[in-house]
Each structure stands twice: as C-alpha cells, then as structure tokens.
Design an enzyme around this catalytic site. Structure first.
Site, PDB file in Angstrom:
ATOM      1  N   ASP A 165       0.801  -1.216   0.000  1.00 33.22           N
ATOM      2  CA  ASP A 165       0.000   0.000   0.000  1.00 33.22           C
ATOM      3  C   ASP A 165       0.841   1.277   0.000  1.00 33.22           C
ATOM      4  O   ASP A 165       0.395   2.305   0.470  1.00 33.22           O
ATOM      5  CB  ASP A 165      -0.916  -0.037   1.237  1.00 33.22           C
ATOM      6  CG  ASP A 165      -2.032   0.996   1.168  1.00 33.22           C
ATOM      7  OD1 ASP A 165      -2.409   1.386   0.068  1.00 33.22           O
ATOM      8  OD2 ASP A 165      -2.517   1.401   2.238  1.00 33.22           O
ATOM      9  N   CYS A 188     -21.726  -9.870  -6.972  1.00 32.87           N
ATOM     10  CA  CYS A 188     -22.504  -8.774  -6.373  1.00 32.87           C
ATOM     11  C   CYS A 188     -23.971  -8.834  -6.823  1.00 32.87           C
ATOM     12  O   CYS A 188     -24.868  -8.402  -6.094  1.00 32.87           O
ATOM     13  CB  CYS A 188     -21.914  -7.416  -6.761  1.00 32.87           C
ATOM     14  SG  CYS A 188     -20.412  -6.982  -5.856  1.00 32.87           S
ATOM     15  N   CYS A 214     -27.421  -6.554  -5.946  1.00 34.44           N
ATOM     16  CA  CYS A 214     -27.300  -5.905  -4.628  1.00 34.44           C
ATOM     17  C   CYS A 214     -26.715  -4.501  -4.751  1.00 34.44           C
ATOM     18  O   CYS A 214     -25.739  -4.274  -5.474  1.00 34.44           O
ATOM     19  CB  CYS A 214     -26.420  -6.759  -3.727  1.00 34.44           C
ATOM     20  SG  CYS A 214     -26.159  -6.060  -2.076  1.00 34.44           S
ATOM     21  N   CYS A 257     -23.857   4.386   1.860  1.00 37.81           N
ATOM     22  CA  CYS A 257     -22.790   5.392   1.983  1.00 37.81           C
ATOM     23  C   CYS A 257     -23.376   6.772   2.271  1.00 37.81           C
ATOM     24  O   CYS A 257     -24.072   7.340   1.428  1.00 37.81           O
ATOM     25  CB  CYS A 257     -21.957   5.432   0.703  1.00 37.81           C
ATOM     26  SG  CYS A 257     -20.610   6.638   0.794  1.00 37.81           S
ATOM     27  N   CYS A 270     -13.501   4.270   7.746  1.00 31.66           N
ATOM     28  CA  CYS A 270     -14.936   3.981   7.705  1.00 31.66           C
ATOM     29  C   CYS A 270     -15.119   2.526   7.292  1.00 31.66           C
ATOM     30  O   CYS A 270     -14.403   2.029   6.421  1.00 31.66           O
ATOM     31  CB  CYS A 270     -15.620   4.903   6.687  1.00 31.66           C
ATOM     32  SG  CYS A 270     -17.387   4.576   6.462  1.00 31.66           S
ATOM     33  N   CYS A 312     -19.399   0.489   4.075  1.00 26.31           N
ATOM     34  CA  CYS A 312     -19.688  -0.283   2.863  1.00 26.31           C
ATOM     35  C   CYS A 312     -19.282  -1.744   3.003  1.00 26.31           C
ATOM     36  O   CYS A 312     -19.747  -2.606   2.250  1.00 26.31           O
ATOM     37  CB  CYS A 312     -19.049   0.356   1.631  1.00 26.31           C
ATOM     38  SG  CYS A 312     -17.250   0.315   1.601  1.00 26.31           S
ATOM     39  N   CYS A 317     -22.172  -5.218   3.534  1.00 22.14           N
ATOM     40  CA  CYS A 317     -22.004  -6.189   2.448  1.00 22.14           C
ATOM     41  C   CYS A 317     -22.418  -7.590   2.906  1.00 22.14           C
ATOM     42  O   CYS A 317     -21.872  -8.111   3.886  1.00 22.14           O
ATOM     43  CB  CYS A 317     -20.553  -6.202   1.969  1.00 22.14           C
ATOM     44  SG  CYS A 317     -20.225  -7.426   0.672  1.00 22.14           S
TER      45      CYS A 317
END
Length: 319
Positions: A140, A195, A198, A205, A248, A251, A255
């Site tokens: 990262d 997904c 959905c 958000c 945060c 999301c 899920c």
C-alpha cells in the site's frame, strides 16, 4: 514387462505451491499468483478516474501512471506478482456507542509494519528454498494496483464498493504483493462477480461516495476525508460522516458477503488496551500525550494528532 514412464515434475508448479504453503504458515489468508504484465483493462478505468478528479488531493495518484499499470517497470526482470491477503476482521467494538468511531483495521499495530515484516520473511524463505530470487515487497505504499492483481490471481472480485471480495471470507483483509523475477505457475481462473443486483453499499454510503456500481469518488469517501485530506473537511459533509473519526467500515459492514468473515488470529492486530474504552468525552478532550500513548505504532498516527483532533471537532454537533 510393463514400462513405467514418469512425466517430469513441473518446477514452476512446485515453486508456486511452496510459496503458497509458506505464505499460509506466515499467517496470510490467501495467496494468488499472476503473470507480471501490463494491466490493459485497468488503464482506461484509471485514466478516467483521474480525469474526473476522483482522487481529490491525492496528487500522488497522478504520478507513475505507467508503473501503476506495469510491474515490470517497478522491478527489473519481473515475471510474477504474488498477491497476499491478511485478515483483520474482529468482533471487538468500542464500548461507548456515542464515541467517534475508528475503522477496525486501525485497532492494532500499523498493518504496513506487520505485513512488511511478513513479506520480508517470505522473500527470504523463497531465496533459501528456491535460490537467488530478486524482487520487492509492496504494502500500500507504491504505485501498485493491489485489487487488480488480487482479482487477476483469483483471490476474489472487485465489488461495487471497489473492495476486493472473497466468496468464502468477505472483504476484511489487507492486500500486499511480492513482485519477483521468477517464473511461476499462474492462477488464471478469475473469480466471477457475485454482487448481482445488490446495491447495499451504494445505498448505505452517507456521503454518496459510491457514485455508481464499481466507481468510488475518493474525494467524497469518509476514509479519504478523515485520513488523506490535509486541509479542512468541507462543510458539505457536516452531519454526513456517521461519527467516523478515522476511516470507515460502512460499505463493508453492510455487504452480505461479510457474514462469512472469520476472526483474525494476528496478535499484532489486537487493540491497544485503552483504545476501545475511550468514551465520547475522552476523545473530544483528547490530549497529545494520550494520542501518543494509545495510538503508538498505530495506523492512526498517519493523520497525526492535529488531524485526528480536526476530525473529532468536525463531528461535534452544532449547538
């Protein structure tokens, strides 16, 4: 007399399995391997995202465009991208439900440090057991498209919230890579998108950062606003931050695939003894001494004391 003919052992397959086995011993949840090559499908998507200024003040995203798309420009002679995932899911929560919230990933020691150490160990093991292999570890902190490589190596699919999702374990894991100059057997079966219809992440958000399926406007994301943004948080987000002071999880929390998340077993990710017990008043009145003590070696240090104080102050209700 029956003549038995044995096929030669596929050395690339043996090496690949060795790397995956050793990665598991080091605590990684998944390990996938892809051929180091140009990410053709990602190029137009990245260019469009940057042109639409969805990176906000993250100017570094504009740098090294070619290197982001081709690992061979990052590591001389690169042949393989070994993608790894380290689980950080926990059911620990802050005791005061009214206190400003911190993302699960930042409860313990900074993941950059933890994963970098594991990657160095893995590269050393590769050199000890296979021979001299050149390469670099990435966590990262360099122009590498982690999720694209993880998806390419079959570790999951990139969901509508732009996180990598695994059908068996959800999405609460860190991604990292070893880019090495060794030919390996590649995982060529990409995971299908599960997904479906959905839209829970999009609907949940509070800042409407997920502007469409698979497209996140980074400049509206609460994680960006509380960590990457160095200037003042725009007033348009007042009352929309859902009380998040660092990062945060919304999301991911909503899920459906995260019902399959399993608890991590990484000691370094255990929360600081005092962290989860800090109540609303403790955090609103936080001093630099407390910040340095509780968030020592934590990813929260990235936002610095003044940044965290800015976030907490922004969350205060206007009297």
């Amino acid at each position: 007399m029956v003549l038995l003919i044995f096929a030669p052992v596929n050395q690339q397959s043996v090496y690949s399995q060795l790397i995956k086995d050793e990665a598991k011993k080091l605590g990684f949840m998944f390990c996938g391997i892809a051929k180091a090559e140009f990410l053709e499908e990602e190029a137009p998507r990245l260019e469009k995202w940057l042109n639409n200024n969805m990176h906000g003040e993250m100017q570094y995203m504009e740098n090294h465009f070619d290197k982001r798309l081709d690992p061979r420009l990052l590591v001389d002679g690169a042949k393989s991208v070994v993608s790894l995932a380290l689980n950080y899911y926990t059911d620990n929560t802050q005791t005061d439900p009214t206190a400003p919230k911190i993302s699960k990933y930042a409860y313990g020691i900074d993941y950059h440090t933890v994963i970098k150490d594991k990657l160095k160990q893995l590269l050393q093991i590769i050199n000890d057991k296979i021979g001299e292999v050149g390469g670099r570890a990435f966590v990262d902190s360099a122009p590498v498209l982690d999720k694209a490589w993880a998806q390419k190596s079959g570790m999951g699919w990139i969901g509508k919230n732009s996180n990598l999702i695994n059908k068996q374990s959800g999405s609460f894991f860190f991604l990292a890579e070893l880019i090495i100059d060794l030919e390996l057997e590649y995982d060529i079966e990409p995971t299908a998108d599960h997904c479906g219809t959905c839209t829970r992440c999009i609907d949940a958000c509070p800042t409407e950062a997920i502007v469409g399926p698979y497209v996140v406007d980074g400049s509206k994301c609460i994680s960006y606003l509380t960590i990457e943004l160095k200037n003042e948080i725009p007033q348009e987000f007042k009352g929309k931050m859902d009380n998040w002071m660092f990062g945060c999880d919304i999301c991911q929390d909503v899920c459906p695939w995260n019902k399959f998340s399993i608890l991590h077993n990484e000691p370094a990710f255990q929360p600081h003894p005092e962290l989860l017990g800090l109540n609303n008043k403790d955090l609103e009145d936080i001093t630099e001494d407390v910040f340095q003590k509780v968030f020592k070696n934590s990813a929260v240090k990235r936002t610095k004391f003044n940044g965290l104080k800015r976030n907490i102050d922004f969350l205060k209700k206007v009297e």
